[in-house]
Design a protein around this motif. Structure first.
Motif, PDB file in Angstrom:
ATOM      1  N   GLY A  40       0.790  -1.230   0.000  1.00  0.00           N
ATOM      2  CA  GLY A  40       0.000   0.000   0.000  1.00  0.00           C
ATOM      3  C   GLY A  40       0.819   1.276   0.000  1.00  0.00           C
ATOM      4  N   MET A  41       2.145   1.141   0.137  1.00  0.00           N
ATOM      5  CA  MET A  41       2.995   2.340   0.197  1.00  0.00           C
ATOM      6  C   MET A  41       3.880   2.476  -1.035  1.00  0.00           C
ATOM      7  SD  MET A  41       2.207   3.614   3.132  1.00  0.00           S
ATOM      8  CE  MET A  41       3.510   4.748   3.543  1.00  0.00           C
ATOM      9  N   GLY A  42       4.001   1.434  -1.803  1.00  0.00           N
ATOM     10  CA  GLY A  42       4.863   1.491  -2.971  1.00  0.00           C
ATOM     11  C   GLY A  42       6.337   1.507  -2.585  1.00  0.00           C
ATOM     12  N   LEU A  43       7.151   1.962  -3.489  1.00  0.00           N
ATOM     13  CA  LEU A  43       8.595   2.072  -3.274  1.00  0.00           C
ATOM     14  C   LEU A  43       8.914   3.462  -2.729  1.00  0.00           C
ATOM     15  CD1 LEU A  43       9.776   0.405  -6.555  1.00  0.00           C
ATOM     16  CD2 LEU A  43      10.635  -0.245  -4.317  1.00  0.00           C
ATOM     17  N   ARG A  44       9.609   3.493  -1.608  1.00  0.00           N
ATOM     18  CA  ARG A  44       9.997   4.782  -1.017  1.00  0.00           C
ATOM     19  C   ARG A  44      11.514   4.864  -0.912  1.00  0.00           C
ATOM     20  NH1 ARG A  44       6.778   5.199   4.447  1.00  0.00           N
ATOM     21  NH2 ARG A  44       7.238   2.970   4.488  1.00  0.00           N
ATOM     22  N   LEU A  45      12.053   6.001  -1.307  1.00  0.00           N
ATOM     23  CA  LEU A  45      13.494   6.199  -1.364  1.00  0.00           C
ATOM     24  C   LEU A  45      14.051   6.437   0.038  1.00  0.00           C
ATOM     25  CD1 LEU A  45      15.959   6.597  -3.265  1.00  0.00           C
ATOM     26  CD2 LEU A  45      15.374   9.027  -3.290  1.00  0.00           C
ATOM     27  N   ILE A  46      15.084   5.672   0.408  1.00  0.00           N
ATOM     28  CA  ILE A  46      15.694   5.795   1.729  1.00  0.00           C
ATOM     29  C   ILE A  46      16.916   6.720   1.664  1.00  0.00           C
ATOM     30  CG2 ILE A  46      16.702   4.566   3.679  1.00  0.00           C
ATOM     31  CD1 ILE A  46      15.327   2.015   2.619  1.00  0.00           C
ATOM     32  N   HIS A  47      17.897   6.316   0.867  1.00  0.00           N
ATOM     33  CA  HIS A  47      19.112   7.100   0.637  1.00  0.00           C
ATOM     34  C   HIS A  47      19.546   6.900  -0.803  1.00  0.00           C
ATOM     35  CE1 HIS A  47      20.244   8.427   4.715  1.00  0.00           C
ATOM     36  NE2 HIS A  47      19.899   7.232   5.159  1.00  0.00           N
ATOM     37  N   TYR A  48      20.312   7.839  -1.309  1.00  0.00           N
ATOM     38  CA  TYR A  48      20.835   7.681  -2.648  1.00  0.00           C
ATOM     39  C   TYR A  48      22.242   8.272  -2.741  1.00  0.00           C
ATOM     40  CZ  TYR A  48      19.462  12.580  -3.443  1.00  0.00           C
ATOM     41  OH  TYR A  48      19.322  13.944  -3.361  1.00  0.00           O
ATOM     42  N   SER A  49      22.927   7.926  -3.824  1.00  0.00           N
ATOM     43  CA  SER A  49      24.305   8.388  -4.019  1.00  0.00           C
ATOM     44  C   SER A  49      24.507   8.739  -5.494  1.00  0.00           C
ATOM     45  CB  SER A  49      25.285   7.293  -3.602  1.00  0.00           C
ATOM     46  OG  SER A  49      26.601   7.614  -4.011  1.00  0.00           O
ATOM     47  N   VAL A  50      25.176   9.844  -5.738  1.00  0.00           N
ATOM     48  CA  VAL A  50      25.445  10.258  -7.118  1.00  0.00           C
ATOM     49  C   VAL A  50      26.887   9.953  -7.517  1.00  0.00           C
ATOM     50  CG1 VAL A  50      23.645  12.013  -7.058  1.00  0.00           C
ATOM     51  CG2 VAL A  50      25.985  12.638  -6.468  1.00  0.00           C
ATOM     52  N   GLY A  51      27.628   9.314  -6.646  1.00  0.00           N
ATOM     53  CA  GLY A  51      28.992   8.912  -6.963  1.00  0.00           C
ATOM     54  C   GLY A  51      29.723   8.533  -5.701  1.00  0.00           C
ATOM     55  N   ALA A  52      30.896   7.936  -5.868  1.00  0.00           N
ATOM     56  CA  ALA A  52      31.703   7.520  -4.713  1.00  0.00           C
ATOM     57  C   ALA A  52      31.962   8.722  -3.803  1.00  0.00           C
ATOM     58  CB  ALA A  52      33.009   6.899  -5.181  1.00  0.00           C
ATOM     59  N   GLY A  53      31.724   8.536  -2.522  1.00  0.00           N
ATOM     60  CA  GLY A  53      31.955   9.575  -1.534  1.00  0.00           C
ATOM     61  C   GLY A  53      30.822  10.568  -1.352  1.00  0.00           C
ATOM     62  N   ILE A  54      29.729  10.422  -2.128  1.00  0.00           N
ATOM     63  CA  ILE A  54      28.614  11.382  -2.069  1.00  0.00           C
ATOM     64  C   ILE A  54      27.318  10.632  -1.809  1.00  0.00           C
ATOM     65  CG2 ILE A  54      27.371  13.199  -3.274  1.00  0.00           C
ATOM     66  CD1 ILE A  54      29.824  13.401  -5.146  1.00  0.00           C
ATOM     67  N   THR A  55      26.655  10.962  -0.705  1.00  0.00           N
ATOM     68  CA  THR A  55      25.356  10.358  -0.403  1.00  0.00           C
ATOM     69  C   THR A  55      24.387  11.441   0.047  1.00  0.00           C
ATOM     70  OG1 THR A  55      25.888   9.884   1.913  1.00  0.00           O
ATOM     71  CG2 THR A  55      26.435   8.182   0.298  1.00  0.00           C
ATOM     72  N   ASP A  56      23.105  11.133  -0.021  1.00  0.00           N
ATOM     73  CA  ASP A  56      22.089  12.086   0.423  1.00  0.00           C
ATOM     74  C   ASP A  56      20.853  11.330   0.856  1.00  0.00           C
ATOM     75  OD1 ASP A  56      21.118  15.369  -0.898  1.00  0.00           O
ATOM     76  OD2 ASP A  56      20.886  14.463   1.090  1.00  0.00           O
ATOM     77  N   GLN A  57      20.012  12.020   1.628  1.00  0.00           N
ATOM     78  CA  GLN A  57      18.820  11.387   2.178  1.00  0.00           C
ATOM     79  C   GLN A  57      17.671  11.421   1.184  1.00  0.00           C
ATOM     80  OE1 GLN A  57      17.936  13.459   5.812  1.00  0.00           O
ATOM     81  NE2 GLN A  57      19.656  12.560   6.914  1.00  0.00           N
ATOM     82  N   GLY A  58      16.863  10.376   1.255  1.00  0.00           N
ATOM     83  CA  GLY A  58      15.646  10.330   0.467  1.00  0.00           C
ATOM     84  C   GLY A  58      14.442  10.662   1.316  1.00  0.00           C
ATOM     85  N   GLU A  59      13.352   9.993   1.045  1.00  0.00           N
ATOM     86  CA  GLU A  59      12.065  10.282   1.692  1.00  0.00           C
ATOM     87  C   GLU A  59      11.982   9.738   3.119  1.00  0.00           C
ATOM     88  OE1 GLU A  59       8.947   8.495  -0.548  1.00  0.00           O
ATOM     89  OE2 GLU A  59       7.343   9.167   0.770  1.00  0.00           O
ATOM     90  N   VAL A  60      12.589   8.563   3.378  1.00  0.00           N
ATOM     91  CA  VAL A  60      12.453   7.902   4.680  1.00  0.00           C
ATOM     92  C   VAL A  60      13.824   7.466   5.206  1.00  0.00           C
ATOM     93  CG1 VAL A  60      10.048   7.159   4.442  1.00  0.00           C
ATOM     94  CG2 VAL A  60      11.873   5.763   3.434  1.00  0.00           C
ATOM     95  N   PRO A  61      14.716   8.395   5.561  1.00  0.00           N
ATOM     96  CA  PRO A  61      16.084   8.031   5.919  1.00  0.00           C
ATOM     97  C   PRO A  61      16.305   7.624   7.381  1.00  0.00           C
ATOM     98  CG  PRO A  61      15.845  10.396   5.960  1.00  0.00           C
ATOM     99  CD  PRO A  61      14.518   9.839   5.507  1.00  0.00           C
ATOM    100  N   ASN A  62      15.339   7.931   8.253  1.00  0.00           N
ATOM    101  CA  ASN A  62      15.575   7.733   9.687  1.00  0.00           C
ATOM    102  C   ASN A  62      15.777   6.272  10.030  1.00  0.00           C
ATOM    103  OD1 ASN A  62      15.339  10.459  10.075  1.00  0.00           O
ATOM    104  ND2 ASN A  62      13.191  10.380  10.674  1.00  0.00           N
ATOM    105  N   GLY A  63      16.840   6.003  10.798  1.00  0.00           N
ATOM    106  CA  GLY A  63      17.149   4.644  11.230  1.00  0.00           C
ATOM    107  C   GLY A  63      18.092   3.907  10.299  1.00  0.00           C
ATOM    108  N   TYR A  64      18.516   4.571   9.229  1.00  0.00           N
ATOM    109  CA  TYR A  64      19.393   3.952   8.233  1.00  0.00           C
ATOM    110  C   TYR A  64      20.614   4.840   7.965  1.00  0.00           C
ATOM    111  CZ  TYR A  64      14.901   1.707   7.073  1.00  0.00           C
ATOM    112  OH  TYR A  64      13.697   1.057   7.121  1.00  0.00           O
TER     113      TYR A  64
END
Lengths: 113, 113
Positions: A40-64
């Motif tokens: 019922g929630m579908g796919l939700r983005l947790i974290h993502y990265s645009v390259g080595a050494g670079i990460t950012d938070q998605g929609e549901v990052p808490n606890g990860y």
């Protein structure tokens, strides 16, 4: 041609335990992402990265947590597992152009007791 | 309001039927409109995508986008039991974090032989 490989496929944890979900891709893709899929929630983005050494938070990052020390690997860490984190987790990678598809692994099914 | 709305189904049709799957979205900045297909216990895979408004045909599948009404459709002609899967729409902006896909919840399709 492995594509995106996720390990383990299944895992059962107790509340409060920590663990790392592994993701590796052999396509030399810059972009990698972690999603969780719940009914019922579908796919939700947790974290993502645009390259080595670079990460950012998605929609549901808490606890990860995530890190990206190499192009190939993008592990997802659960710091202190909670029952609300019971889900199916998918890792995906894609090349840089906007119209390119995301390539998904087959998921890790995680149950937190 | 969710950025992407999709009827979760399930949708059950007889073999050979024409299937219509739909999504609505709220962000007018979306320019790429992707459809992913997900078989049970597998990761999603890109089925097809369109850029901006209009139709795109690929075999038995036709994707249609109406940006004026923010409405996305996927039509399947001569549906087959092998088409039984969950179909997820995923609109995307051009530029920015190009791997930040927003997914609909998915529509579960069952094609009965």
């Amino acid at each position: 041609n492995a594509g995106v490989t996720q390990t383990p496929k299944f895992q059962v944890l107790k509340t409060g335990q920590s663990m790392t979900l592994q993701c590796a891709q052999d396509m030399n893709h810059e972009y990698m992402s972690w999603y969780r899929q719940d009914p019922g929630m579908g796919l939700r983005l947790i974290h993502y990265s645009v390259g080595a050494g670079i990460t950012d938070q998605g929609e549901v990052p808490n606890g990860y947590n995530v890190s990206r020390s190499t192009t190939e690997d993008f592990p997802l860490r659960l710091l202190s597992a909670a029952p609300s984190q019971t889900s199916v987790y998918f890792c995906a990678s894609m090349a840089g152009a906007a119209n390119q598809p995301q390539h998904f692994g087959d998921g890790t099914r995680l149950s937190i007791l | 309001q969710k950025e992407v709305e999709q009827d979760p189904g399930p949708l059950s049709v007889p073999e050979g039927a024409i299937v219509s799957l739909n999504c609505t979205y709220s962000n007018s900045a979306f320019q790429y409109f992707m459809w992913y297909r997900q078989y049970s216990r597998k990761g999603p895979e890109l089925l097809m995508y369109t850029y901006s408004s209009g139709n795109k045909e690929d075999g038995r599948f036709t994707a249609q986008v109406d940006k004026s009404s923010k409405y996305i459709s996927l039509f399947i002609r001569d549906s087959q039991p092998s088409d039984s899967a969950t179909y997820l729409c995923a609109p995307k902006r051009y530029g920015g974090a190009t791997n930040k896909l927003i997914f609909g919840t998915g529509t579960l399709l069952a094609v009965q032989p």
